[in-house]
Every structure is written in C-alpha cells, then in structure tokens.
Design a protein around this motif. Structure first.
Motif, PDB file in Angstrom:
ATOM      1  N   GLU A  93      -7.300   4.742  -6.618  1.00 48.39           N
ATOM      2  CA  GLU A  93      -7.666   3.353  -6.373  1.00 48.39           C
ATOM      3  C   GLU A  93      -6.765   2.394  -7.152  1.00 48.39           C
TER       4      GLU A  93
ATOM      5  N   ASP B  79      -5.440   4.008 -10.603  1.00 44.78           N
ATOM      6  CA  ASP B  79      -6.139   5.147 -11.202  1.00 44.78           C
ATOM      7  C   ASP B  79      -5.584   6.435 -10.596  1.00 44.78           C
TER       8      ASP B  79
ATOM      9  N   GLN C 168       0.833  -1.198   0.000  1.00 39.81           N
ATOM     10  CA  GLN C 168       0.000   0.000   0.000  1.00 39.81           C
ATOM     11  C   GLN C 168       0.872   1.254   0.000  1.00 39.81           C
TER      12      GLN C 168
ATOM     13  N   SER D 251      -8.529   8.725  -8.967  1.00 44.13           N
ATOM     14  CA  SER D 251      -9.203   8.302  -7.737  1.00 44.13           C
ATOM     15  C   SER D 251      -8.244   7.781  -6.680  1.00 44.13           C
TER      16      SER D 251
ATOM     17  N   THR E  97      -6.711  -1.693  -8.484  1.00 45.66           N
ATOM     18  CA  THR E  97      -7.615  -2.810  -8.754  1.00 45.66           C
ATOM     19  C   THR E  97      -6.828  -3.998  -9.279  1.00 45.66           C
TER      20      THR E  97
ATOM     21  N   MET F 231      -7.208  -3.776  -2.236  1.00 47.24           N
ATOM     22  CA  MET F 231      -7.451  -3.375  -3.618  1.00 47.24           C
ATOM     23  C   MET F 231      -8.849  -3.819  -4.005  1.00 47.24           C
ATOM     24  N   LYS F 232      -9.429  -3.143  -4.974  1.00 48.17           N
ATOM     25  CA  LYS F 232     -10.642  -3.637  -5.587  1.00 48.17           C
ATOM     26  C   LYS F 232     -10.295  -4.835  -6.457  1.00 48.17           C
TER      27      LYS F 232
END
Length: 466
Positions: free
Chosen positions: A71, A66, A8, A69, A73, A103-104
């Motif tokens: 984010e 991204d 992260q 955002s 994924t 993560m997504k």
C-alpha cells in the motif's frame, strides 16, 4: 501530472526492485522555504523523487510505501477556510491521492503514529538522503534519532537510481519540451546581445523566456564574459567588443523535466581568428562525443576520447605538444578542461545528484579518479538506452591556475606556457547539448540550437542589424 496509471506503475516497479526488503519506504515532499520571514517564500520546487512516484506538486506532503502490504499512503493536512481565502479552493488529499494512482490518505499526526509504531515493532524505515535541514529535523523528530543518524537506505537509493535513470517515452517527450524551451532561451540571447549591455540584461531576457512560457529555469543562469569561471553567477559586467559571452541556461518542462545547454558567442558578432580556433576545437569535441554515444559504451571512454581530441586541437594551435595519449593520461589537458564531459539529466538538471554521484554516475565497483579534472567527471558508467545526459566540453584560460602550474613547472613537457600570455583575457568556451541514448546511438533533445561558427554569427548578425 502524468496519467494516474503512470505513478501506480512506477510504485509497483519500485516494490519489485526492493526485492525481499522489509518495512516502510518514506518519501518526504518539500515544504515552503522562507526568504526572510515565514510568509515570504522562495519559489516552491517539489522534491524530484516525490514528483517521480507521486506527481503532486504541492508543499507539506509526505508519502509512504509499505513493503509488506504493497500500500501507498499520502500524508498531509487538509486546507482550511483561511487557506481558501488566501489561496483559493484547493484539491483535497483524497483528490490528490486519486490523481497519483490511488493511495490511502492520512494526516501528519497519522504518519507520526505510523512511524512510532514501526519503531516499537523494529520495522525498518527506508529513507533517501535528505538535503534540506528542516526535512532532516522533522524526520529525526519522528524517528527519535539525531539528524546525522537518519536511516538512509542504500538499497532504496540503488533501486530509485536504476528506475529513474531509464526515461520512458512520456518522460522523453517532456525532456524534448524542456530542451526546446532552452534552445529558444539561448536563441533570444544570441539575437539581442549588443556591446554596452550589462550581463544582467541578457540574463533577465533569457529568464523572461522561461517565465513567459509559464515555466521557470532549471538552475540559476550563468551568463558571463568571464567564461573561465565555471559557475559564475555574477551578472554585473558590461559587454564590450571583442569579448565572448558564455551562457549556460536551461528551462523546465510543464512537469519539471530539465533542459541544460551552453553556448558561447561573440559580443561583436564575429569571432576573432583566435576565438574561432578555440571554438572549433571545442565544437569538434562535441561532435566526436555525439558520434560515440551508444548503449554499452562507458561515458568515461567518451570523456577521455574528447579530452584527447581537445589536446590534439590545442597542439595544432601551438599551446600543447608531445604525445596526446600521454598528455591525457597525465592530466595535462585539465589545465584547459578541468571538468567532466557531462552528467545525467531528468527531473533534476544534475539528475538524482542528491542521492550521490557514486550511485548515479558510476557503476557498482567503478572507482572515481582522484586526478585533477578527471575527478570532476560526474558520469562515467556504461550508457544504457533511455539515459538522458549532457555533452559539454570546454576550453578555459584561468590565469591563477595557469600561473600556479607555470610556477610549479607542472607538465611543461606537454604545455607551451610561454605561448599562453596572449590568452590572459580570453575567458572560456563551452558548448553543451542534451542527448537521449537510443538503441542506435544518441539523439539531441529538443529544437536544434545553432552551434557552428557560421550559424552562430548569422544569429548575431540579426541582433546587430536590428
């Protein structure tokens, strides 16, 4: 894997390094690679940048970050019962994503749709250079372009190189593990070699050390009495009294950090006087480089100082003459030392080389030489605290190269060509150490491996007396 927070934090740092850039960062993981049909694959090795930012050591995965955002994924396909039958239970995508720091998750079809939407909205997609053909084809299909037109991002390359070049404390611990394993691989070879063995027997025993540690080698092993052939992967020669065996091998840590060491030692247990003279010239070059390494010094400066040291040593044994500084400036020493002093080390044995040596080994604006020998220097930039690198000078007697330079009378003002006849079957000597740059200098990584003549001969004596 490291702790989830590590991945992260690495991604957060990359977001910051990308500054005002917009769009998506796309990271392909590696897939299985068939040897001769689909289900018979080579040993899987994950892409190192994917490992650095996501840590997941499984095939068939992609990830995005991204920039708008913030984010991240993870994309892949969930395993089916058919997979479970053959492979046993496997973590879900969500479990992998949690281990990678939150993560997504999505399917590969979701990724296809995301990239198609990015194309419609003219959002930038940032890629690192893809080095596998199947990855290039897959990315080109998704992005609607030819493989040669994939949007490789220099800003992403520079950000990744800046971040991955500085090794954290937990990475240095992994490098120490890798280099300790590597030292033990080499020590095993020094203890076992006897005249009459095949190079292949030695190579197999060295690789067995890595496999028995539940690891693998960090690159294909070089193990040869033809040490003048720099990347010699032939292992069919039988060892004879009087020969030198050059072993260049490395193991990986549990998290795939690489070791890379070279030793050259006598098959018969004792160096001849001629071999000892050349060996000690090379060893002096290693020791000089280790003394010079510190933050701020350019590795080009270290390389040239070592080249001068080798030149002086060759003059002392009667193979070169003239002003040593002029000799090095002209490149005459490269007849014997035709490669660079070392390279970056990390998750790759030549760390981040897939991103381009111009970005990894050279400072912005620093020009690479076109001179024979010096042009092969992979690392020339100023060193920084946290850099991991190799120190690997060598001296080689390459008959075709010597013959060509002699015929051309190339640098005969520096080289005693008439005295090289007795070195026709000498081979080559390389000694290589792995080093981490600290605030106060450089530290050799891992367990120390014999390098001085007396220590090498003592290990060899163990083999021959057993």
């Amino acid at each position: 894997m490291f702790a989830p927070a590590t991945y992260q934090q690495r991604r957060q740092s990359l977001f910051k390094l990308m500054g005002r850039a917009e769009g998506l960062l796309l990271f392909p993981g590696n897939d299985e690679s068939p040897m001769n049909y689909r289900d018979n694959t080579y040993h899987f090795r994950q892409d190192s940048t994917f490992l650095y930012y996501f840590g997941i050591d499984k095939p068939g995965l992609f990830a995005t970050m991204d920039l708008a955002s913030g984010e991240a994924t993870l994309f892949g396909e969930e395993i089916t019962m058919d997979h479970v039958v053959w492979m046993g239970p496997q973590p879900s995508l969500a479990e992998f994503a949690a281990a990678a720091g939150g993560m997504k998750v999505g399917s590969l079809e979701d990724l296809n749709s995301m990239l198609a939407q990015s194309t419609r909205l003219n959002r930038s997609v940032h890629l690192l250079p893809a080095y596998r053909g199947e990855t290039q084809i897959q990315l080109a299909s998704w992005l609607g372009c030819a493989p040669a037109a994939l949007p490789v991002s220099e800003s992403l390359i520079r950000a990744v190189v800046k971040q991955r070049s500085i090794k954290s404390a937990e990475e240095i611990a992994q490098l120490d593990l890798a280099c300790t394993l590597t030292a033990r691989m080499h020590a095993q070879a020094m203890r076992m070699v006897r005249p009459g063995m095949l190079e292949a027997e030695v190579m197999a025993a060295v690789k067995q050390q890595a496999l028995a540690a539940n690891s693998d080698t960090s690159f294909p092993i070089i193990c040869s009495v033809r040490g003048e052939v720099l990347h010699n992967h032939y292992h069919g020669n039988r060892l004879e009294d009087g020969q030198l065996l050059l072993l260049d091998a490395g193991g990986e840590s549990p998290l795939h950090y690489a070791g890379d060491m070279t030793r050259t030692f006598p098959v018969s247990g004792k160096f001849t006087q001629q071999q000892k003279e050349i060996y000690e010239i090379v060893l002096s070059g290693v020791e000089l480089a280790l003394d010079m390494i510190r933050p701020g010094i350019s590795y080009l400066e270290v390389h040239l100082a070592v080249a001068r040291s080798l030149t002086v040593g060759l003059q002392q044994v009667g193979l070169m003459h003239g002003d040593p500084d002029e000799s090095v400036a002209a490149g005459a020493h490269a007849l014997f030392f035709p490669h660079g002093l070392g390279h970056m080390l990390g998750l790759d044995v030549h760390d981040m080389e897939n991103l381009g040596e111009a970005f990894v080994g050279y400072a912005e604006g620093q020009q690479r030489s076109t001179q024979f020998g010096l042009k092969s220097l992979r690392l020339a930039r100023p060193l920084e605290t946290g850099f991991a690198l190799t120190v690997e000078p060598g001296l080689y007697f390459i008959p075709p190269l010597i013959g060509r330079w002699k015929q051309e009378k190339r640098w005969e003002s520096f080289i005693h060509f008439d005295k090289l006849a007795s070195y026709t079957d000498f081979g080559g000597i390389r000694i290589e150490e792995d080093v981490i740059v600290t605030e106060s200098g450089g530290r050799v990584l891992g367990e120390r491996l014999a390098s001085k003549v007396e220590a090498v001969e003592a290990l060899r004596a163990e083999a021959l007396q057993a």
